[in-house]
Design a protein around this motif. Structure first.
Motif, short mmCIF file in Angstrom:
data_model
loop_
_atom_site.label_atom_id
_atom_site.label_comp_id
_atom_site.label_asym_id
_atom_site.label_seq_id
_atom_site.Cartn_x
_atom_site.Cartn_y
_atom_site.Cartn_z
N CYS A 1 92.91 -101.22 40.88
CA CYS A 1 91.99 -100.54 39.96
C CYS A 1 90.62 -101.23 39.95
N LEU A 2 90.63 -102.56 40.17
CA LEU A 2 89.38 -103.31 40.14
C LEU A 2 88.43 -102.88 41.25
N GLY A 3 88.95 -102.26 42.29
CA GLY A 3 88.09 -101.86 43.39
C GLY A 3 87.05 -100.84 42.99
N CYS A 4 87.35 -100.04 41.96
CA CYS A 4 86.43 -98.96 41.58
C CYS A 4 85.98 -99.03 40.12
N HIS A 5 86.75 -99.72 39.26
CA HIS A 5 86.45 -99.71 37.82
C HIS A 5 86.09 -101.10 37.32
N THR A 6 85.08 -101.17 36.47
CA THR A 6 84.78 -102.43 35.79
C THR A 6 85.70 -102.56 34.58
N ILE A 7 86.01 -103.81 34.23
CA ILE A 7 86.88 -104.12 33.11
C ILE A 7 86.43 -105.44 32.53
N GLU A 8 86.70 -105.68 31.27
CA GLU A 8 86.33 -106.96 30.67
C GLU A 8 87.49 -107.93 30.79
N ASP A 9 87.21 -109.10 31.31
CA ASP A 9 88.25 -110.11 31.50
C ASP A 9 87.70 -111.46 31.06
N ASN A 10 88.24 -111.99 29.97
CA ASN A 10 87.77 -113.26 29.42
C ASN A 10 86.27 -113.25 29.14
N GLY A 11 85.81 -112.14 28.57
CA GLY A 11 84.41 -112.04 28.17
C GLY A 11 83.44 -111.67 29.27
N LYS A 12 83.93 -111.45 30.49
CA LYS A 12 83.05 -111.10 31.60
C LYS A 12 83.46 -109.76 32.19
N LEU A 13 82.48 -109.03 32.70
CA LEU A 13 82.78 -107.78 33.38
C LEU A 13 83.12 -108.06 34.83
N ILE A 14 84.24 -107.55 35.29
CA ILE A 14 84.64 -107.71 36.68
C ILE A 14 85.00 -106.35 37.24
N GLY A 15 85.02 -106.25 38.55
CA GLY A 15 85.41 -105.00 39.19
C GLY A 15 84.23 -104.24 39.75
N GLY A 16 84.56 -103.17 40.48
CA GLY A 16 83.54 -102.36 41.13
C GLY A 16 83.00 -101.27 40.23
N PRO A 17 81.74 -100.88 40.43
CA PRO A 17 81.10 -99.87 39.57
C PRO A 17 81.17 -98.45 40.13
N GLN A 18 82.02 -98.21 41.13
CA GLN A 18 82.02 -96.91 41.79
C GLN A 18 82.52 -95.78 40.90
N SER A 19 83.39 -96.10 39.94
CA SER A 19 83.98 -95.04 39.12
C SER A 19 83.82 -95.38 37.64
N ALA A 20 84.54 -94.67 36.77
CA ALA A 20 84.37 -94.82 35.32
C ALA A 20 84.58 -96.26 34.87
N ALA A 21 83.69 -96.75 34.01
CA ALA A 21 83.83 -98.08 33.43
C ALA A 21 84.96 -98.05 32.40
#
Length: 225
Positions: free
Chosen positions: A6-26
């Motif tokens: 899922c991280l390949g396309c979606h950003t997610i919050e992990d330990n206060g930081k945004l991680i993941g790809g921005p290609q799809s829905a945040a």
């Protein structure tokens, strides 16, 4: 979530930081924006909603899908009220006798009839099954017992050899097994030796199918060539 890419396309919050790809829905605020039932339907068949999207999630098993949804629903919801299944009606009507039957049929295959960790399947496992006879189950947190039995060893950082039993024995079964464990095993090793005269390695399951014909039992390959 991470295992299904899922991280390949979606950003997610992990330990206060945004991680993941921005290609799809945040998804960092998914808990504020999505209905869990809708997400569940999406996860079962993403192609119904968005063409060529979410195909990785479609490979998830139902328990994995539910785990991903649970993870998403807490995103952006700091005061999320977690459901505590051990407060459900099943836990108010536990039966130690039923729990004993389930323990003998399922748990004893690895943990042994008297909880010594010497069931017939234990010899092939590494790490070895927990020795229930040495564990004070009445002092262990209910949430720990529920998670390790219902969701399996991986859910609590233990061995993946411990399966998740929730789908097999149901919530009432999980509650009954916990009740049996708490009554039977108090953390005194000697209790196992006095629990009964049956050998702990003999964990015979009740037969649920018809026995094969005698002529089949003597063949090395019963299927015609």
């Amino acid at each position: 979530y991470k295992a299904h890419a899922c991280l390949g396309c979606h950003t997610i919050e992990d330990n206060g930081k945004l991680i993941g790809g921005p290609q799809s829905a945040a998804l960092q605020n998914a808990g504020q924006r999505y209905n869990p039932d809708w997400v569940y339907r999406f996860g079962q068949n993403p192609q119904d909603f968005t063409v060529h999207n979410g195909e990785f999630l479609a490979d998830a098993t139902d328990p994995q899908l539910r785990a991903v949804i649970g993870y998403l629903m807490v995103q952006g919801v700091p005061d999320f009220q977690y459901y505590e299944p051990w407060t459900s009606p099943e836990f108010s009507k536990t039966d130690v006798g039923r729990g004993k039957v389930l323990y003998r049929e399922y748990c004893a295959q690895c943990h042994g009839l008297t909880g010594k960790g010497d069931g017939p399947a234990a010899s092939g496992l590494e790490p070895k099954p927990a020795i229930h006879a040495n564990m004070p189950f009445d002092k262990l947190p209910i949430e720990y017992l529920y998670n390790v039995i219902n969701h399996g060893g991986v859910a609590v950082g233990k061995s993946p050899n411990m399966p998740y039993w929730g789908l097999t024995i149901g919530q009432q079964g999980v509650a009954d097994v916990i009740a049996y464990l708490r009554v039977t095993f108090k953390g005194i090793p000697e209790a196992a030796s006095s629990a009964g005269s049956e050998p702990s390695a003999a964990c015979v399951q009740p037969r649920k199918t018809a026995m094969a014909p005698n002529d089949y039992l003597t063949r090395t390959n019963p299927v015609p060539a």
